[in-house]
Design an enzyme around this catalytic site. Structure first.
Site, PDB file in Angstrom:
ATOM      1  CG  ASP A 171      47.612  39.058 139.100  1.00  0.00           C
ATOM      2  OD1 ASP A 171      48.721  38.895 138.571  1.00  0.00           O
ATOM      3  OD2 ASP A 171      46.686  39.709 138.575  1.00  0.00           O
ATOM      4  CG  HIS A 189      41.873  50.141 136.341  1.00  0.00           C
ATOM      5  ND1 HIS A 189      40.971  49.683 135.406  1.00  0.00           N
ATOM      6  CD2 HIS A 189      42.693  49.094 136.613  1.00  0.00           C
ATOM      7  CE1 HIS A 189      41.234  48.421 135.128  1.00  0.00           C
ATOM      8  NE2 HIS A 189      42.271  48.037 135.845  1.00  0.00           N
ATOM      9  CG  ASP A 220      29.521  44.120 138.855  1.00  0.00           C
ATOM     10  OD1 ASP A 220      29.979  45.244 138.584  1.00  0.00           O
ATOM     11  OD2 ASP A 220      29.563  43.635 139.995  1.00  0.00           O
ATOM     12  CB  SER A 240      35.953  49.686 132.425  1.00  0.00           C
ATOM     13  OG  SER A 240      36.613  50.342 131.362  1.00  0.00           O
ATOM     14  CG  HIS A 294      43.076  44.368 129.625  1.00  0.00           C
ATOM     15  ND1 HIS A 294      44.262  44.093 128.995  1.00  0.00           N
ATOM     16  CD2 HIS A 294      43.427  44.753 130.873  1.00  0.00           C
ATOM     17  CE1 HIS A 294      45.277  44.275 129.825  1.00  0.00           C
ATOM     18  NE2 HIS A 294      44.787  44.675 130.971  1.00  0.00           N
ATOM     19  CG  HIS A 345      41.126  52.859 128.236  1.00  0.00           C
ATOM     20  ND1 HIS A 345      39.864  52.508 128.652  1.00  0.00           N
ATOM     21  CD2 HIS A 345      41.166  54.221 128.280  1.00  0.00           C
ATOM     22  CE1 HIS A 345      39.171  53.610 128.921  1.00  0.00           C
ATOM     23  NE2 HIS A 345      39.941  54.657 128.710  1.00  0.00           N
TER      24      HIS A 345
END
Length: 729
Positions: free
Chosen positions: A273, A54, A495, A535, A100, A102
């Site tokens: 962030d 990730h 993307d 992902s 997001h 999983h």
């Protein structure tokens, strides 16, 4: 003696605890080489998340380098929180898409809500004010109870967060296929506007400058969330609910406003962030980009409960947090600002010249890691791929029952109206939304100007599964056509690459070939990639999802008056732009009639896409076109039906195609409705019919005639998903 009881370095090695964190034996050995010793518990945790799929893209990085990332309008490409693209007048559009998947499979409401919150903070961390949200979703068929539960939770989570924080959700796409059973895809996109001179970067530099933490107090939620997102889902995944973060949109709103005020302070050096891997990734990445070291004093980190260890602090993915680097001596100015916004904040460290990432708690050292290797020396894997074997049996479409296929496809959730779902989103907050959900692209006015930003999000799966290289080109071209359909000039794209396990040869080859196709399309269509996300390991019980690259694309409308006439009326003329061929591979009709999608289809002509796009864009800008729709899922017949149902208008069309070709999904086609008395100047256009006042939908060809009352047509189209969702569980 340490205040915290944790496994020793020897325990980690002997019991191979690093494997539970997602590291291999070889990766553990590499960590030992970098440190010159065996890592302690906090250090191995830090490496495990920073070297997770990730965060490090260790299986996909070689393919990402194919993408063009620069262009006439690009101000900032990949490497920061989001891409930045010039729109003139010293303004820029900032945008990115993130997955997001999983978390949403395990806890659909919070998984989706925190996905929205995270992508908003990515945009805000650049210094931009968000103007709209989009989403791309995939679920299993709604005949299954579990898929209905996941859909309800995800849609509620998206709406719950976006509505509370005050950002409209203006566009999206949803498809349903049994390959997503138990493994939904939740990709969230955010778009913002910024002045050129306010663009921020996530960097830590200037020896002695201070590191400030702001936002929610750190808890134990989301620990190892990045690692969880880098492994296959299994029966044990339900036990990983603690890896799913909890969102608080009200704090998110405060944090957004405080951050947008903080970026006006000249003393701000950098900001990022705290997303995947939390405090670990934000702080170490800022140090790496700044070419600096960092010393964090973890006893200063605001925590929600007592006894949270350094390991937990560093790996927590508590939401609504930002990390800032500010000039030494100006800390109080920022702390006062955050107090004003009722946010927890603290000075937790400083920039050093050691090139080391040092973590202490009450003077006890819990990590001492060289910055650059942590960030830059994650392993990169180049594997061997294998092209899958396809069923070469040619399907027979010569005796298609047009009436039956039409009614079934019109009511399939992939084609049916999504109004039932998107009405749960606030589409108008901010009062700048011009084109709302239901069409192929949203249009949001740039406040105080006559300009607007068009945005779209598009994913492709079956075509990519059938032919990854051509499918990769198609997904970029689809997004391009969506922007053309509202008269926008496409500028750039982001993307999100959703695939199964790259350790499986066929999936690795799908990733390689599809990204090659995407890169080629980006070059030809002049849409560079400025941000993105990968992902992988989207698998459940040995079943992989379809390879599903998702493209978010933005375009500029330099004068919104173009859209004043964008509303078809009786007497307008229908044109189809582009030829129709026997393209059934990966189509809705193939899946409906044969239950599988594994046949080839014709290649897409990207140069034709550009020529058609320019002609159609000109027709919109000259006031000739009253509506433009790309021909998508279900083919010509279903596209005409959706137009009729959406506008509640009668249509009469005669098509020079076979019965089967009514449902062909040949690429590069549009339906253009031209104002009464006008004509479409396009080499690829053929007149096919009129908008009528009899409230009848009537389409004929040499073999068949389809006639439906528009109200009945609309009832079927609008009612399909509500009927599925209210089924007795």
């Amino acid at each position: 003696m340490s205040k915290f009881i944790e496994p020793s370095s020897e325990d980690i090695k002997i019991e191979q605890l690093y494997k539970d964190m997602g590291l291999s034996d070889e990766e553990y050995a590499k960590v030992c080489d970098i440190l010159g010793r065996e890592p302690n518990f906090t250090e191995i945790g830090i490496f495990s998340v920073m070297w997770s799929e990730h965060c490090s893209y260790k299986h996909s990085k070689p393919f990402l380098t194919q993408f063009p990332t620069s262009g006439e309008h690009v101000l900032m490409g990949p490497g920061e929180g989001a891409g930045v693209v010039d729109i003139g007048d010293n303004q820029a559009v900032v945008f990115k898409v993130e997955s997001h998947n999983h978390p949403s499979a395990v806890e659909p409401y919070q998984g989706a809500a925190t996905g929205v919150g995270g992508i908003i903070r990515d945009i805000v961390s650049i210094g931009a004010r968000p103007i709209n949200l989009l989403n791309s979703l995939r679920f299993g068929e709604l005949t299954e109870k579990q898929n209905r539960r996941l859909l309800r939770g995800v849609v509620a989570g998206i709406g719950g967060y976006g509505n509370c924080i005050g950002i409209p959700t203006t566009a999206g796409e949803i498809e349903f296929d049994d390959r997503y059973d138990g493994n939904p895809l939740v990709n969230a996109m955010c778009v913002g506007i910024i002045d050129h001179d306010m663009v921020q970067k996530g960097t830590a530099k200037g020896v002695g400058n201070s590191v400030i933490y702001v936002g929610l107090k750190t808890g134990r939620d989301g620990i190892h969330g990045a690692t969880f997102a880098s492994e296959e889902l299994s029966e044990d995944s339900e036990s990983k609910r603690p890896s799913v973060q909890i969102g608080d949109p009200f704090v998110g709103k405060k944090l957004m406003e405080a951050t947008l005020e903080a970026i006006t302070f000249d003393e701000l050096v950098g900001i990022q962030d705290m997303g995947a891997a939390g405090l670990t990734s934000s702080s170490s990445e800022m140090a790496a980009k700044g070419g600096s070291g960092l010393h964090l004093r973890l006893e200063q980190v605001p925590t929600r409960e007592q006894g949270i260890s350094p390991y937990e602090m560093m790996l927590s993915e508590t939401q609504e947090r930002m990390l800032l680097v500010v000039e030494k001596g100006t800390e109080q100015k920022f702390l006062d600002l955050f107090d004003k916004h009722e946010l927890d904040s603290a000075v937790i460290g400083e920039v050093t010249d050691t090139d080391r990432f040092v973590l202490t708690y009450e003077d006890e050292v819990f990590a001492d890691i060289p910055v650059q290797p942590l960030s830059d020396e994650a392993p990169v894997y180049v594997l061997e791929g294998t092209s899958p074997e396809y069923n070469e049996t040619k399907n027979d479409y010569s005796s298609v029952d047009v009436e039956s296929v039409f009614d079934q496809l019109l009511q399939h959730p992939t084609i049916a109206s999504k109004r039932y779902l998107y009405e749960q989103y606030d589409q108008q907050v901010g009062a700048n939304t011009i084109v709302k959900p239901g069409l192929q692209a949203s249009v949001v006015r740039v406040e105080g100007t006559d300009k607007a930003i068009a945005s779209t999000i598009d994913g492709e799966a079956r075509y990519v599964f059938n032919n990854p290289y051509e499918g990769g080109k198609i997904v970029v071209a689809e997004a391009y056509r969506n922007l053309i359909s509202v008269g926008a000039t496409p500028l750039a794209m982001t993307d999100c690459l959703n695939y199964g396990s790259p350790e499986k040869k066929e999936i690795y080859q799908q990733l390689a070939d599809s990204t090659k196709g995407m890169a080629e399309a980006c070059e030809v269509l002049s849409t560079p990639v400025v941000s993105g996300n990968v992902s992988l390991y989207n698998e459940t019980r040995e079943t992989s999802i379809f390879p599903t690259p998702v493209v978010g694309m933005v375009g500029l409308i330099d004068d919104i008056s173009y859209l004043n006439h964008f509303n078809p009326s009786v007497g307008d003329t229908l044109y189809v732009v582009g030829d129709t061929n026997d393209d059934f591979g990966g189509s809705q009709i193939e899946k409906l009639l044969y239950g599988q999608v594994n046949h080839e289809f014709e290649s897409i002509d990207l140069s034709q896409e550009v020529r058609k796009g320019e002609s159609i864009k000109q027709a919109i800008r000259e006031g000739v076109a009253s509506h433009v729709q790309t021909v998508g899922k279900g083919g010509l017949l279903l596209t005409l039906a959706r137009i009729s149902a959406h506008y509640q208008l009668g249509l009469q069309a005669k098509l020079s195609v076979t019965n089967a070709q009514l449902f062909s999904e040949t690429q590069g086609r549009y339906i253009v409705i031209v104002k009464n008395g006008q004509s479409l100047n396009c080499d690829y256009a053929v007149e096919i019919g009129k908008v009528t006042n009899d409230q009848q939908f009537k389409v004929t060809n040499e073999q068949s005639e389809i006639v439906r009352d528009v109200k009945h047509l609309n009832d079927l189209w609008e009612g399909a998903i509500p009927q599925c969702m209210t089924a007795t569980d």
